[in-house]
Design an enzyme around this catalytic site. Structure first.
Site, short mmCIF file in Angstrom:
data_model
loop_
_atom_site.label_atom_id
_atom_site.label_comp_id
_atom_site.label_asym_id
_atom_site.label_seq_id
_atom_site.Cartn_x
_atom_site.Cartn_y
_atom_site.Cartn_z
N SER A 24 1.88 -2.74 -7.53
CA SER A 24 2.29 -3.74 -8.69
C SER A 24 3.70 -3.59 -8.75
O SER A 24 4.40 -2.69 -8.59
CB SER A 24 1.44 -3.46 -10.00
OG SER A 24 1.86 -2.03 -10.37
N LEU A 188 5.67 0.52 -10.87
CA LEU A 188 6.27 -0.17 -9.68
C LEU A 188 5.60 -0.08 -8.38
O LEU A 188 5.11 1.22 -8.18
CB LEU A 188 7.71 0.16 -9.65
CG LEU A 188 8.73 -0.30 -10.89
CD1 LEU A 188 10.02 0.35 -10.54
CD2 LEU A 188 8.76 -1.63 -11.09
N ASP A 189 5.62 -1.03 -7.54
CA ASP A 189 4.94 -0.78 -6.29
C ASP A 189 5.74 0.04 -5.70
O ASP A 189 7.05 0.56 -5.80
CB ASP A 189 5.18 -2.18 -5.71
CG ASP A 189 4.54 -2.19 -4.23
OD1 ASP A 189 3.67 -1.55 -3.95
OD2 ASP A 189 5.16 -3.09 -3.53
N LYS A 190 4.83 0.79 -4.68
CA LYS A 190 5.58 1.97 -3.86
C LYS A 190 6.80 1.58 -3.17
O LYS A 190 7.96 2.46 -3.26
CB LYS A 190 4.74 2.44 -2.79
CG LYS A 190 4.98 3.39 -1.82
CD LYS A 190 4.07 3.97 -0.72
CE LYS A 190 4.62 4.80 0.39
NZ LYS A 190 3.66 5.18 1.19
#
Length: 379
Positions: A24, A188-190
């Site tokens: 995300s 947070l996205d990777k």
């Protein structure tokens, strides 16, 4: 900014262990439900970080005489896959009559087998690990970190260790272990870099989740995109699972989509190999999975380097082989849970994005932005 690693507290983790994909941009979908109210905001599971592994024992039947060991073990322990049993043999976790066994050896039948199982990766997910954390701010109530691209926030399939959560358990010890998700309230996205806030008390976690749900947490991102988006625009389009490709999200009308709103300002543009590129600043009013990436792709302005939401038409290769979505959470603002003071932090663009901007000919001075961004973004 300070970077620090503190001694390992080696504490057991007591908290909710539900799996969640780390996928995300700033996802409240998967986390808000984990903290529905103050009364519910409590550890859901109490478990040792590394569960005790009880040895498995058996006596090989005489009927298995002459069989290869791995096949004999699969017959005696059908609840485990043959490949896992082979791995335990290779790791010297299996003995026959007290002697270390070998995968290809033949059995005679009648031997006493002892297997010492290794913990599964998911059983080790909530262990303290010395993950390097870039600390932007820290007090007894909350902490703000500048997450680098490549760091997973929460353990999940394929990423059971080396996550931000593991680092929080290492840094804060039992106080983090006693909180759901070690105090994490958003993700947070990777491959997205930038600022994240983490709670250090249960009261703060409750308050921060409520702030996120009430949209009083201000989250601003910098994105490098293909094309030239409008100078100022608001994307108000529901997001849901892409019905044609379940690994992606998409703008979805009807019951399949959840409300999503992103405010955008294009602050710089340039030309790269006959293709326009731009720097866009984004403000989130909601937090849906991949929200910024989906909304910009929906506008026809996919993020540079995004492997999932690629442009509709072929684009030139990026300089330096840049290969992650060019997205950075550069500014974060909130109300401090303890004294109600308004606070905000900024994190400069990471080195790879700065280099990419220079190579593309994009220029923008973030210092020219006002302290308050309330009127900077379109309403």
């Amino acid at each position: 900014m300070t970077r620090s690693i503190v001694p390992d507290y080696s504490v057991p983790a007591s908290f909710a262990t539900e799996n969640a994909e780390d996928s995300s941009d700033d996802d409240l979908d998967s986390l808000a439900g984990a903290f529905p109210s103050a009364s519910d905001l409590a550890p859901a599971v109490t478990a040792s970080v590394v569960p005790a592994q009880t040895p498995l024992t058996a006596t090989l039947p005489e009927a298995l005489a002459g069989e290869r060991l791995d096949k004999a073990l699969a017959s005696c322990f059908p609840e485990y896959s043959r490949s896992r049993l082979q791995a335990w043999v290779e790791d010297a976790r299996v003995t026959l009559d007290g002697e270390t066994a070998k995968v290809r050896q033949k059995v005679a039948g009648g031997e006493a087998v002892v297997i010492t199982p290794a913990a599964l990766p998911e059983q080790l997910a909530f262990a303290p690990e010395p993950v390097l954390l870039d600390v932007v701010y820290e007090d007894t109530t909350l902490a703000v970190f500048n997450k680098p691209a490549g760091l997973v926030v929460h353990p999940a399939a394929g990423n059971w260790s080396g996550t931000l959560l593991n680092g929080l358990l290492h840094r804060y010890g039992q106080s983090a272990a006693d909180l759901p998700r070690a105090g994490i309230v958003h993700r947070l996205d990777k491959e997205t870099s930038g600022l994240m806030v983490v709670a250090r008390t249960l009261v703060a976690q409750t308050d921060l989740v409520r702030q996120l749900q009430a949209r009083s947490v201000k989250r601003h991102y910098a994105a490098l995109v293909w094309g030239r988006p409008p100078s100022r625009t608001v994307v108000d389009a529901p997001i849901g699972r892409d019905p044609r490709e379940r690994t992606r999200m998409a703008v979805v009308q009807g019951q399949g989509g959840k409300p999503a709103r992103t405010r955008l300002v294009t602050v710089a543009s340039a030309q790269w190999d006959d293709s326009p590129v731009s720097l866009v600043l984004c403000s989130l009013d909601t937090g849906r999975t991949h929200q910024i990436r989906v909304h910009l792709s929906h506008l026809g302005h996919s993020l540079l380097g995004d492997p999932l939401y690629k442009p509709r038409h072929k684009r030139p290769a990026l300089p330096g082989g840049f290969a992650r979505q060019a997205l950075h959470a550069w500014r974060l603002g909130l109300i401090h849970p303890e004294d109600d003071s308004a606070m905000h932090w900024q994190a400069p663009l990471p080195h790879d994005m700065r280099e990419l901007m220079t190579a593309l000919g994009l220029e923008f001075d973030f210092a020219t932005l006002p302290n308050s961004l309330d009127d900077f973004f379109p309403a």
